[in-house]
Design a protein around this motif. Structure first.
Motif, PDB file in Angstrom:
ATOM      1  N   THR A 189      54.748  92.560  23.083  1.00 31.45           N
ATOM      2  CA  THR A 189      54.672  91.666  24.419  1.00 31.45           C
ATOM      3  C   THR A 189      54.391  92.351  25.415  1.00 31.45           C
ATOM      4  O   THR A 189      54.631  93.393  25.529  1.00 31.45           O
ATOM      5  CB  THR A 189      56.109  91.038  24.493  1.00 31.45           C
ATOM      6  OG1 THR A 189      57.179  92.006  24.645  1.00 31.45           O
ATOM      7  CG2 THR A 189      56.622  90.421  23.391  1.00 31.45           C
ATOM      8  N   LEU A 190      53.360  91.624  26.434  1.00 29.28           N
ATOM      9  CA  LEU A 190      52.970  92.405  27.263  1.00 29.28           C
ATOM     10  C   LEU A 190      53.881  91.988  28.756  1.00 29.28           C
ATOM     11  O   LEU A 190      53.919  92.739  29.607  1.00 29.28           O
ATOM     12  CB  LEU A 190      51.596  91.827  27.735  1.00 29.28           C
ATOM     13  CG  LEU A 190      50.599  92.157  26.656  1.00 29.28           C
ATOM     14  CD1 LEU A 190      49.251  91.401  27.047  1.00 29.28           C
ATOM     15  CD2 LEU A 190      50.438  93.577  26.307  1.00 29.28           C
ATOM     16  N   PHE A 191      54.640  90.905  28.572  1.00 37.74           N
ATOM     17  CA  PHE A 191      55.292  90.520  29.714  1.00 37.74           C
ATOM     18  C   PHE A 191      56.804  90.316  29.412  1.00 37.74           C
ATOM     19  O   PHE A 191      57.251  89.105  29.439  1.00 37.74           O
ATOM     20  CB  PHE A 191      54.758  89.085  30.260  1.00 37.74           C
ATOM     21  CG  PHE A 191      53.166  89.318  30.564  1.00 37.74           C
ATOM     22  CD1 PHE A 191      52.785  89.991  31.802  1.00 37.74           C
ATOM     23  CD2 PHE A 191      52.330  89.010  29.615  1.00 37.74           C
ATOM     24  CE1 PHE A 191      51.561  89.841  32.000  1.00 37.74           C
ATOM     25  CE2 PHE A 191      50.991  88.835  30.069  1.00 37.74           C
ATOM     26  CZ  PHE A 191      50.639  89.294  31.287  1.00 37.74           C
ATOM     27  N   GLY A 192      57.500  91.445  29.293  1.00 38.31           N
ATOM     28  CA  GLY A 192      58.864  91.095  28.794  1.00 38.31           C
ATOM     29  C   GLY A 192      59.407  92.233  28.415  1.00 38.31           C
ATOM     30  O   GLY A 192      60.275  92.970  28.069  1.00 38.31           O
TER      31      GLY A 192
END
Length: 71
Positions: free
Chosen positions: A68-71
């Motif tokens: 995951t890139l955002f989390g």
């Protein structure tokens, strides 16, 4: 378990028959199909020929890591 089909159309090749039966994964079965049908020698399968088709092997599911890139 294998399946036997009778060829009823002209200009059918073994790879086309396997593609129509099993989709893209069927193209991997050309060598096995040739072993099951030693009388198939030409490019085109003659009309009226009985061809034995192998079943697809069980599909193996590989786990993939999720990034995951955002989390």
């Amino acid at each position: 378990m294998t399946e036997t089909i009778k060829i009823v159309g002209d200009n059918l090749t073994l790879d086309l028959i396997l593609w129509r039966k099993h989709g893209l994964r069927g193209l991997a079965l050309i060598e096995e199909t040739m072993k099951l049908n030693p009388k198939l020698t030409g490019v085109y399968v003659p009309v009226g020929t009985d061809v034995v088709l192998p079943d697809l092997p069980a599909e193996t599911v590989q786990a993939r890591e999720v990034v995951t890139l955002f989390g």
